[in-house]
Design an enzyme around this catalytic site. Structure first.
Site, PDB file in Angstrom:
ATOM      1  N   CYS A  74       0.866  -1.175   0.000  1.00  0.00           N
ATOM      2  CA  CYS A  74       0.000   0.000   0.000  1.00  0.00           C
ATOM      3  C   CYS A  74       0.905   1.228   0.000  1.00  0.00           C
ATOM      4  O   CYS A  74       1.706   1.413   0.917  1.00  0.00           O
ATOM      5  CB  CYS A  74      -0.853  -0.054   1.272  1.00  0.00           C
ATOM      6  SG  CYS A  74      -1.852   1.410   1.563  1.00  0.00           S
ATOM      7  N   CYS A 176      -1.251   3.712  -6.449  1.00  0.00           N
ATOM      8  CA  CYS A 176      -2.068   3.090  -5.405  1.00  0.00           C
ATOM      9  C   CYS A 176      -2.344   1.681  -5.912  1.00  0.00           C
ATOM     10  O   CYS A 176      -2.703   1.508  -7.092  1.00  0.00           O
ATOM     11  CB  CYS A 176      -3.373   3.869  -5.218  1.00  0.00           C
ATOM     12  SG  CYS A 176      -4.655   2.982  -4.321  1.00  0.00           S
TER      13      CYS A 176
HETATM   14  N1  DGL Z   1      -4.103   0.502  -1.900  1.00  0.00           N
HETATM   15  C1  DGL Z   1      -3.632   1.597  -1.183  1.00  0.00           C
HETATM   16  C2  DGL Z   1      -2.453   2.314  -1.800  1.00  0.00           C
HETATM   17  O1  DGL Z   1      -1.667   1.704  -2.481  1.00  0.00           O
HETATM   18  C3  DGL Z   1      -4.578   2.516  -0.469  1.00  0.00           C
HETATM   19  C4  DGL Z   1      -5.960   2.711  -0.920  1.00  0.00           C
HETATM   20  C5  DGL Z   1      -6.802   3.352   0.155  1.00  0.00           C
HETATM   21  O2  DGL Z   1      -7.120   2.638   1.095  1.00  0.00           O
HETATM   22  O3  DGL Z   1      -7.097   4.545   0.039  1.00  0.00           O
HETATM   23  O4  DGL Z   1      -2.251   3.476  -1.580  1.00  0.00           O
END
Ligand code: DGL
Length: 264
Positions: A74, A176
């Protein structure tokens, strides 16, 4: 024979599954524990303190399960929590960052699509400054990750036009992990290629396991390729876990996981 490495993969929700896919492909001798914090997704507009506390909760579970290393799959959590996790936990912690470097290698004008927390992070600003040859436009999409999560889980359509800025770019950084689910749609929307940090992250994990001498070179056979199907817990290649209510059980059913990510 040495033990099979167990690696924790963490994300706010389903985004990290796209990282898990790369890690599993590159490291056939590893087993994985996947923690998607489905209860608190999205993280993108939360405070740094909230994100750190949710992330630490997941990592405590990894510690109890005896993981040998963990991946913060993430970009948002990496931006605000990576340093603290590295100080606090005894195993190697691999983070993620938007694939700005990859984009700069072949683009002159790139869109960097990220969550608000990542957009405001020092980490991202510092990263872009290292590649002055490329003009970056950062766009923070506050609702896109949540919309992708809903759309993937309910198999319903998503209107990208509501979330993406207009403009001409020769590359888009998917900053993301959720955005990787709609890579093809984003490429069609802008008519250009996209970049993500998933493969680079899997490579860092591999290097990290090797440096820390975790696992072994003497596995000649990859682990069962059946993933979760029909396997008991000891044999499962990916164990889905989560805190209260164990939502991963329904959210990440193996059918959905295999179907969406085309793993098998
Ligand atoms: N998948 C996550 C990222 O790479 C975060 C998405 C979220 O929860 O806003 O930033």
């Amino acid at each position: 024979m040495k033990k099979t490495p167990l690696v924790g993969i963490f994300d706010s929700g389903i985004g990290g599954l796209t990282v898990l896919k790369e890690c599993a492909a590159l490291l056939p001798d590893c087993r994985f524990v996947y923690y998607g914090d489905h209860k608190h997704v999205p993280y993108g507009s939360r405070t740094a303190e909230e994100i750190r506390s949710f992330t630490e909760r997941a990592f405590e579970l990894f510690l109890r399960m005896g993981t040998d290393a963990a991946v913060i799959a993430c970009n948002t959590a990496t931006a605000v929590a990576a340093e603290r996790l590295r100080k606090r936990f005894p195993f190697p912690v691999v983070g993620m960052e938007p694939a700005v470097k990859l984009a700069a290698e072949s683009c002159q004008r790139a869109l960097v699509l990220v969550t608000p927390v990542t957009a405001n992070s020092r980490r991202l600003r510092g990263l872009m400054l290292r590649f002055p040859q490329c003009r970056f436009r950062v766009h923070s999409a506050p609702d896109l990750a949540a919309a992708i999560e809903r759309s993937v889980l309910s198999d319903s359509p998503l209107s990208l036009a509501e979330h993406l800025p207009s403009g001409e770019f020769d590359g888009v950084v998917l900053g993301c992990t959720h955005y990787v689910f709609v890579r093809e749609e984003i490429e069609r929307f802008y008519g250009c290629k996209t970049f993500d940090g998933n493969y680079g992250t899997a490579q860092r994990l591999k290097k990290c396991l090797k440096t820390a001498k975790i696992g072994t070179d003497d596995h000649s056979e990859p682990l069962a390729t059946t993933w979760n199907k029909g396997a008991n817990t000891a044999q499962k290649r990916v164990i889905f876990v989560n805190s209260i209510q164990n939502p991963n059980k329904c959210v990440y059913s193996e059918q959905m996981f295999l179907k969406k990510l085309k793993i098998l």
